[in-house]
Design a protein around this motif. Sequence first.
Motif, PDB file in Angstrom:
ATOM      1  N   CYS A  52      44.717   3.834  26.560  1.00 48.80           N
ATOM      2  CA  CYS A  52      44.315   3.499  25.415  1.00 48.80           C
ATOM      3  C   CYS A  52      43.100   2.398  25.375  1.00 48.80           C
ATOM      4  O   CYS A  52      42.252   2.917  24.962  1.00 48.80           O
ATOM      5  CB  CYS A  52      45.669   2.658  24.995  1.00 48.80           C
ATOM      6  N   LEU A  53      42.242   1.605  26.568  1.00 48.64           N
ATOM      7  CA  LEU A  53      41.168   0.700  26.310  1.00 48.64           C
ATOM      8  C   LEU A  53      40.213   1.685  26.675  1.00 48.64           C
ATOM      9  O   LEU A  53      38.798   2.068  26.214  1.00 48.64           O
ATOM     10  CB  LEU A  53      41.523  -0.167  26.574  1.00 48.64           C
ATOM     11  N   ALA A  54      40.763   2.523  27.088  1.00 43.95           N
ATOM     12  CA  ALA A  54      39.476   3.288  28.026  1.00 43.95           C
ATOM     13  C   ALA A  54      38.654   4.531  27.161  1.00 43.95           C
ATOM     14  O   ALA A  54      37.570   4.157  27.600  1.00 43.95           O
ATOM     15  CB  ALA A  54      40.442   4.376  29.383  1.00 43.95           C
ATOM     16  N   HIS A  55      39.075   5.039  25.763  1.00 46.35           N
ATOM     17  CA  HIS A  55      39.514   5.498  24.576  1.00 46.35           C
ATOM     18  C   HIS A  55      37.898   4.749  24.641  1.00 46.35           C
ATOM     19  O   HIS A  55      37.111   5.857  23.232  1.00 46.35           O
ATOM     20  CB  HIS A  55      39.804   5.875  23.734  1.00 46.35           C
ATOM     21  N   SER A  56      37.879   3.529  24.381  1.00 46.48           N
ATOM     22  CA  SER A  56      36.891   2.867  23.418  1.00 46.48           C
ATOM     23  C   SER A  56      35.450   2.557  24.547  1.00 46.48           C
ATOM     24  O   SER A  56      35.055   2.076  23.554  1.00 46.48           O
ATOM     25  CB  SER A  56      36.918   1.329  23.530  1.00 46.48           C
ATOM     26  N   ILE A  57      35.529   3.223  25.326  1.00 44.78           N
ATOM     27  CA  ILE A  57      34.003   2.762  26.882  1.00 44.78           C
ATOM     28  C   ILE A  57      33.468   3.981  26.906  1.00 44.78           C
ATOM     29  O   ILE A  57      34.146   5.542  27.258  1.00 44.78           O
ATOM     30  CB  ILE A  57      34.531   2.400  27.239  1.00 44.78           C
ATOM     31  N   GLU A  58      32.016   4.871  26.574  1.00 41.00           N
ATOM     32  CA  GLU A  58      31.553   5.605  26.809  1.00 41.00           C
ATOM     33  C   GLU A  58      31.376   5.390  28.214  1.00 41.00           C
ATOM     34  O   GLU A  58      31.498   5.201  29.147  1.00 41.00           O
ATOM     35  CB  GLU A  58      30.152   5.484  26.632  1.00 41.00           C
ATOM     36  N   GLY A  59      31.611   7.050  28.342  1.00 44.30           N
ATOM     37  CA  GLY A  59      31.611   7.386  30.272  1.00 44.30           C
ATOM     38  C   GLY A  59      32.997   6.869  30.586  1.00 44.30           C
ATOM     39  O   GLY A  59      34.053   7.145  29.799  1.00 44.30           O
ATOM     40  N   ASP A  60      33.059   7.736  32.112  1.00 50.25           N
ATOM     41  CA  ASP A  60      34.606   7.932  32.254  1.00 50.25           C
ATOM     42  C   ASP A  60      35.201   6.273  33.240  1.00 50.25           C
ATOM     43  O   ASP A  60      36.481   6.565  33.592  1.00 50.25           O
ATOM     44  CB  ASP A  60      34.561   8.575  33.939  1.00 50.25           C
ATOM     45  N   TYR A  61      34.153   5.385  33.636  1.00 54.68           N
ATOM     46  CA  TYR A  61      34.652   4.458  34.009  1.00 54.68           C
ATOM     47  C   TYR A  61      35.612   3.308  33.323  1.00 54.68           C
ATOM     48  O   TYR A  61      34.876   3.448  31.758  1.00 54.68           O
ATOM     49  CB  TYR A  61      33.829   3.596  35.432  1.00 54.68           C
ATOM     50  N   ASN A  62      36.547   3.356  32.362  1.00 55.03           N
ATOM     51  CA  ASN A  62      37.208   1.402  32.495  1.00 55.03           C
ATOM     52  C   ASN A  62      36.580   0.505  32.823  1.00 55.03           C
ATOM     53  O   ASN A  62      37.533   0.085  33.695  1.00 55.03           O
ATOM     54  CB  ASN A  62      38.666   2.449  32.541  1.00 55.03           C
ATOM     55  N   TYR A  63      36.113  -0.299  31.574  1.00 52.81           N
ATOM     56  CA  TYR A  63      35.269  -1.522  32.198  1.00 52.81           C
ATOM     57  C   TYR A  63      36.495  -2.461  30.992  1.00 52.81           C
ATOM     58  O   TYR A  63      36.073  -2.527  30.647  1.00 52.81           O
ATOM     59  CB  TYR A  63      34.374  -2.005  31.727  1.00 52.81           C
ATOM     60  N   SER A  64      38.079  -2.223  31.642  1.00 49.30           N
ATOM     61  CA  SER A  64      38.633  -3.236  30.927  1.00 49.30           C
ATOM     62  C   SER A  64      39.386  -4.178  31.716  1.00 49.30           C
ATOM     63  O   SER A  64      39.678  -4.404  33.414  1.00 49.30           O
ATOM     64  CB  SER A  64      39.846  -2.657  29.940  1.00 49.30           C
ATOM     65  N   THR A  65      39.160  -5.304  31.845  1.00 40.77           N
ATOM     66  CA  THR A  65      40.087  -6.254  31.802  1.00 40.77           C
ATOM     67  C   THR A  65      41.168  -6.423  32.149  1.00 40.77           C
ATOM     68  O   THR A  65      41.569  -6.386  31.193  1.00 40.77           O
ATOM     69  CB  THR A  65      39.243  -7.709  31.920  1.00 40.77           C
ATOM     70  N   ARG A  66      41.723  -7.157  33.292  1.00 39.76           N
ATOM     71  CA  ARG A  66      43.502  -7.460  33.468  1.00 39.76           C
ATOM     72  C   ARG A  66      43.936  -8.473  31.994  1.00 39.76           C
ATOM     73  O   ARG A  66      44.696  -7.959  31.118  1.00 39.76           O
ATOM     74  CB  ARG A  66      44.028  -8.374  34.389  1.00 39.76           C
ATOM     75  N   ALA A  67      42.734  -9.261  31.702  1.00 42.00           N
ATOM     76  CA  ALA A  67      43.151  -9.606  30.158  1.00 42.00           C
ATOM     77  C   ALA A  67      42.839  -9.112  29.608  1.00 42.00           C
ATOM     78  O   ALA A  67      44.075  -9.064  28.343  1.00 42.00           O
ATOM     79  CB  ALA A  67      42.069 -10.693  30.697  1.00 42.00           C
ATOM     80  N   GLU A  68      42.291  -8.268  28.798  1.00 41.56           N
ATOM     81  CA  GLU A  68      42.264  -7.433  28.241  1.00 41.56           C
ATOM     82  C   GLU A  68      43.056  -6.639  28.099  1.00 41.56           C
ATOM     83  O   GLU A  68      43.901  -5.832  26.432  1.00 41.56           O
ATOM     84  CB  GLU A  68      40.365  -6.881  28.354  1.00 41.56           C
ATOM     85  N   ILE A  69      43.550  -5.834  29.366  1.00 48.85           N
ATOM     86  CA  ILE A  69      44.565  -5.328  29.039  1.00 48.85           C
ATOM     87  C   ILE A  69      46.242  -6.048  28.903  1.00 48.85           C
ATOM     88  O   ILE A  69      47.195  -5.374  27.674  1.00 48.85           O
ATOM     89  CB  ILE A  69      44.992  -4.480  30.268  1.00 48.85           C
ATOM     90  N   GLU A  70      45.998  -6.843  29.006  1.00 46.05           N
ATOM     91  CA  GLU A  70      47.099  -7.563  29.093  1.00 46.05           C
ATOM     92  C   GLU A  70      47.002  -8.465  27.936  1.00 46.05           C
ATOM     93  O   GLU A  70      48.800  -8.557  26.543  1.00 46.05           O
ATOM     94  CB  GLU A  70      46.885  -8.514  29.788  1.00 46.05           C
ATOM     95  N   THR A  71      46.599  -7.932  26.647  1.00 46.67           N
ATOM     96  CA  THR A  71      46.472  -8.542  25.503  1.00 46.67           C
ATOM     97  C   THR A  71      46.863  -7.791  24.090  1.00 46.67           C
ATOM     98  O   THR A  71      47.594  -7.767  23.495  1.00 46.67           O
ATOM     99  CB  THR A  71      44.698  -9.317  24.714  1.00 46.67           C
ATOM    100  N   LEU A  72      46.521  -6.773  24.599  1.00 47.09           N
ATOM    101  CA  LEU A  72      47.165  -4.868  24.295  1.00 47.09           C
ATOM    102  C   LEU A  72      48.977  -5.352  24.897  1.00 47.09           C
ATOM    103  O   LEU A  72      49.630  -5.185  23.608  1.00 47.09           O
ATOM    104  CB  LEU A  72      46.257  -3.983  24.774  1.00 47.09           C
ATOM    105  N   MET A  73      48.704  -5.063  25.839  1.00 49.06           N
ATOM    106  CA  MET A  73      50.277  -4.899  25.593  1.00 49.06           C
ATOM    107  C   MET A  73      51.368  -5.790  24.875  1.00 49.06           C
ATOM    108  O   MET A  73      51.993  -5.983  24.071  1.00 49.06           O
ATOM    109  CB  MET A  73      50.606  -5.381  27.054  1.00 49.06           C
TER     110      MET A  73
END
Length: 343
Positions: A312-333
């Motif tokens: 889900c968070l990867a949709h918010s980032i330009e480019g193919d790489y997902n610059y999302s941290t573990r903390a950001e992912i767990e916050t969304l979870m």
Amino acid sequence: MSRVITFGEIMLRLATPGFARFQQAMPGTLNASFAGAEASIAASLAYLGIDAAFVTALPKNAIADACIADLRSLGVETKNILRTHEGRLGTYFLEHGANQRGGNVIYDRDGSAVAITPASTYDWDAILSGCEWFVISGITPAISRNAAEVALVAVQEAARRQIKVVCDMNYRTKLWQWEPPITARDLATRTMKSLLPFVQIFVGGISDATAMLGIEHSDDLHALAKQIITQFPNLTHAAFTLRDGSTSAAQCFSGALYEVATDTLHTAPRYTITQIIDRLGAGDAFTAGLVFSFLQKSVPQTAIAFATAAGCLAHSIEGDYNYSTRAEIETLMQGDGGGRVSR
């Protein structure tokens, strides 16, 4: 030593600025970055703190040097990337979709180094030393007959060493063209059915399963997973990305994970995304999140929730790489998806 190895092609990505059509942007300036499913998975894993390496073949030139430097800057190990005198760096051109207009990708990757380098050139003992997980996608065998042969050798070598193998199916109709007059779907089905007996974790969308495995379409994910497991009893898990939406910018994203040992389908929350920045790489982020969770010994429900939040968070980032941290992912979870400013 690396815990996760990904193998595949990395390319130069040239995207039109904003939502411009190709005819509007060219001649002119295109946004350049590097991209490729397996490289994207390695980058996401490294960004999450996993010891990840990427293996491919690249030509000996300055652009390929920049590509490797970019991977290294993210913490991806690149020491087993082959540098070749033959072949080129593949390229793809991207036109983002908007509203009811879908996006468009034009591939220019025939004759790339990884497409023509034979399996015997790779030092599999060195590549797989210390490896616990090996990740490949259905894109690599789609690019050429040789790449398909290398992919088969790669998963066989991993399986022989009892390394867990993950395959992200990633069906690309435009790529399966290397054995005319066989159709893309038939060629994909034949090729992937030869690879999957060496795989433990299946990842894909419903369309990937039906297009590449000759499986009957079903919206009942439990039944679909059972069909896949019946064909490939070596699998321990089957993970699905689930996507639907009304426009290019507004879509819903979710995931599901079938666990063979318990005959249980675990589902993740359904995220409504109303402002997609870039959808390419979201599936790679999902796969990386799933592998990360397995490495953390997460229970299946947590694993699919983490993978889906990462996608889900990867949709918010330009480019193919997902610059999302573990903390950001767990916050969304945990349900905090309001997009508040962190101060």
